[in-house]
Motif scaffolding. Structure first.
Motif, PDB file in Angstrom:
ATOM      1  N   GLU A 206       5.585 -55.592  26.762  1.00  6.18           N
ATOM      2  CA  GLU A 206       4.934 -54.429  26.157  1.00  6.18           C
ATOM      3  C   GLU A 206       4.680 -53.344  27.198  1.00  6.18           C
ATOM      4  O   GLU A 206       4.943 -52.160  26.968  1.00  6.18           O
ATOM      5  N   ALA A 207       4.181 -53.752  28.360  1.00  2.00           N
ATOM      6  CA  ALA A 207       3.929 -52.790  29.433  1.00  2.00           C
ATOM      7  C   ALA A 207       5.239 -52.189  29.946  1.00  2.00           C
ATOM      8  O   ALA A 207       5.328 -50.974  30.180  1.00  2.00           O
ATOM      9  N   GLU A 208       6.258 -53.022  30.119  1.00  4.94           N
ATOM     10  CA  GLU A 208       7.548 -52.528  30.601  1.00  4.94           C
ATOM     11  C   GLU A 208       8.112 -51.467  29.667  1.00  4.94           C
ATOM     12  O   GLU A 208       8.623 -50.426  30.115  1.00  4.94           O
ATOM     13  N   LYS A 209       8.026 -51.729  28.373  1.00  7.00           N
ATOM     14  CA  LYS A 209       8.523 -50.780  27.379  1.00  7.00           C
ATOM     15  C   LYS A 209       7.772 -49.454  27.467  1.00  7.00           C
ATOM     16  O   LYS A 209       8.370 -48.369  27.389  1.00  7.00           O
ATOM     17  N   SER A 210       6.459 -49.535  27.638  1.00  9.40           N
ATOM     18  CA  SER A 210       5.649 -48.321  27.731  1.00  9.40           C
ATOM     19  C   SER A 210       5.983 -47.529  28.988  1.00  9.40           C
ATOM     20  O   SER A 210       6.139 -46.300  28.940  1.00  9.40           O
ATOM     21  N   TYR A 211       6.089 -48.215  30.116  1.00  8.29           N
ATOM     22  CA  TYR A 211       6.416 -47.509  31.366  1.00  8.29           C
ATOM     23  C   TYR A 211       7.804 -46.862  31.277  1.00  8.29           C
ATOM     24  O   TYR A 211       8.006 -45.737  31.754  1.00  8.29           O
ATOM     25  N   ASP A 212       8.744 -47.539  30.660  1.00  9.82           N
ATOM     26  CA  ASP A 212      10.078 -46.954  30.468  1.00  9.82           C
ATOM     27  C   ASP A 212       9.993 -45.692  29.616  1.00  9.82           C
ATOM     28  O   ASP A 212      10.678 -44.690  29.889  1.00  9.82           O
ATOM     29  N   ASP A 213       9.172 -45.748  28.585  1.00 10.23           N
ATOM     30  CA  ASP A 213       8.988 -44.606  27.695  1.00 10.23           C
ATOM     31  C   ASP A 213       8.384 -43.422  28.447  1.00 10.23           C
ATOM     32  O   ASP A 213       8.792 -42.265  28.281  1.00 10.23           O
ATOM     33  N   ILE A 214       7.418 -43.709  29.301  1.00 13.02           N
ATOM     34  CA  ILE A 214       6.761 -42.668  30.099  1.00 13.02           C
ATOM     35  C   ILE A 214       7.762 -41.998  31.034  1.00 13.02           C
ATOM     36  O   ILE A 214       7.842 -40.764  31.107  1.00 13.02           O
ATOM     37  N   VAL A 215       8.524 -42.795  31.748  1.00 16.91           N
ATOM     38  CA  VAL A 215       9.505 -42.233  32.682  1.00 16.91           C
ATOM     39  C   VAL A 215      10.547 -41.405  31.939  1.00 16.91           C
ATOM     40  O   VAL A 215      10.989 -40.348  32.423  1.00 16.91           O
ATOM     41  N   ASN A 216      10.909 -41.851  30.751  1.00 13.73           N
ATOM     42  CA  ASN A 216      11.899 -41.111  29.958  1.00 13.73           C
ATOM     43  C   ASN A 216      11.431 -39.691  29.649  1.00 13.73           C
ATOM     44  O   ASN A 216      12.259 -38.768  29.579  1.00 13.73           O
TER      45      ASN A 216
END
Length: 420
Positions: A206-216
């Motif tokens: 869940e955290a990985e997905k969120s961080y990826d979304d932020i960087v995007n």
């Protein structure tokens, strides 16, 4: 730090700058009567031997006895500029232990969040990304006080991210009423809160997905809003090319607005506080940050060290050296040096900018009250009446003193210099 003895009363407020008397700002807030005794900061002279960060914060507390008054609000309002000043207050409290500062933050949370977790004036259905920024204040207060109402409010704000309308590549619309548009402003309004919340509450995939979304979000800004020639970034981009302000070929707004660029720089350095060290997007954001600072330095006024309202048109009629953007650039560069995202080479430009602010934009009255002058009050795109994003538009928006979008970054920039 005992020059101020107690915090501000909640129910009887004097808004010095707004010029309006308020009573019973929130009947949902109940406090022990002992907390409301003795005099307030209003009657205190601000010592001139304090660091600039504290002098400005105390000045803001005198101008706006309740934090919700920041930005000259006349009634309690969930408003993003408040959070910038309160971020400075958080850091100053952690340094000094002075409860006056903490109470200023805590009273804001208690006033704005009802016992059921609902937030005064916040409307989730508007999907306005500006509304997420104050969530950082609640994250701070929740970690300190563990109040259930703050957790509920935070969960509501986090749910906005899940429902936020997006471009075809996953970029957040700035607001539901601004379809298909990404603004530089939105990166600061949304991503630090998103990253901060993730660091506190999310784990694993869940955290990985969120961080990826932020960087995007940053990747998309670099892809669509960056001017390859200057390295500066345009204020906004309309994927649909439907807005009058949008170039029909690129979708870009027509100018480089100082504060929009300032928001973006602050977004990068603040997101890096929470993005994991091993995240592959971290290096990209730092590379964006270097490119950004290089471009900002090129348009820095050589005489004063400040920056113009429209960044690349300093010589044109009506342009002026603007305080909010200048404070944001100084903060971004100095924090980048202190965090070792950028080499010490950049400090001299941050220092020149900071000294320029102190010399040209700061004034102090006989009671030690510090003012930051030449702040653009507001600027945007579209809406009604329609904002075209033209050069003439930006230079003719209201200019005022002590806008929290300037005083907040000034406090944060001062704190970075005070670490030296």
């Amino acid at each position: 730090m005992n020059f101020i003895q107690t915090h501000i009363k909640i129910y009887a407020l004097t808004a010095l700058c707004a010029g309006v008397f308020f009573s019973c700002a929130s009947k949902t807030v109940k406090r022990d009567s002992s907390e409301n005794q003795s005099k307030t900061v209003i009657n205190e002279k601000i010592p001139t031997n304090l660091p600039w960060s504290q002098r400005m914060l105390l000045s803001e507390m005198k101008r706006f006895p309740e934090a919700w008054m920041l930005d000259y609000n006349k009634f309690p309002k969930w408003s993003y500029p408040t959070a910038i000043v309160l971020e400075g207050a958080e850091q100053i409290y952690e340094q000094t232990g002075n409860k006056e500062y903490y109470n200023y933050i805590s009273t804001f949370g208690d006033t704005m969040v009802k016992e059921d977790g609902s937030i005064i004036s916040y409307d989730l259905s508007k999907y306005n990304i500006d509304m997420l920024n104050c969530g950082n204040v609640l994250l701070y207060l929740y970690q300190k006080e563990k109040k259930e109402k703050y957790l509920k409010a935070l969960q509501t704000l986090r749910s906005q991210i899940d429902g936020q309308p997006r471009t075809s590549e996953g970029g957040f619309w700035h607001k539901k009423i601004y379809p298909n548009q990404m603004w530089l402003d939105g990166l600061y309004m949304g991503e630090p809160f998103y990253a901060h919340y993730t660091s506190v509450f999310s784990k694993g995939k869940e955290a990985e997905k969120s961080y990826d979304d932020i960087v995007n979000q940053f990747d998309l800004i670099q892809k669509h809003l960056l001017d390859q020639k200057t390295g500066l970034l345009y204020h906004a981009w309309d994927e649909s090319r439907e807005q009058q302000w949008a170039d029909k070929k690129t979708g870009l707004s027509p100018n480089f607005w100082s504060r929009a660029m300032g928001w973006y720089g602050m977004a990068m350095v603040d997101v890096l506080d929470y993005l994991p060290q091993n995240h592959p997007g971290r290096a990209r954001i730092i590379s964006y940050l270097k490119s950004y600072c290089d471009a900002v330095i090129k348009v820095q006024d050589r005489q004063t060290g400040l920056w113009y309202q429209v960044l690349d048109k300093g010589s044109e009629k009506g342009n002026y050296l603007e305080a909010t953007g200048s404070s944001m650039f100084v903060y971004t560069m100095m924090k980048s040096v202190n965090k070792k995202y950028l080499p010490k080479f950049y400090k001299k430009y941050a220092k020149k900018g900071y000294e320029g602010i102190l010399k040209n934009l700061i004034s102090v009255d006989k009671n030690g009250m510090v003012s930051l002058n030449q702040c653009c009050a507001v600027a945007g795109l579209g809406g009604n009446p329609y904002r075209s994003g033209s050069y003439e538009y930006y230079i003719n928006e209201e200019i005022r003193s002590n806008d929290p979008k300037g005083t907040g970054p000034f406090i944060l920039a001062s704190l970075e210099f005070e670490k030296q």
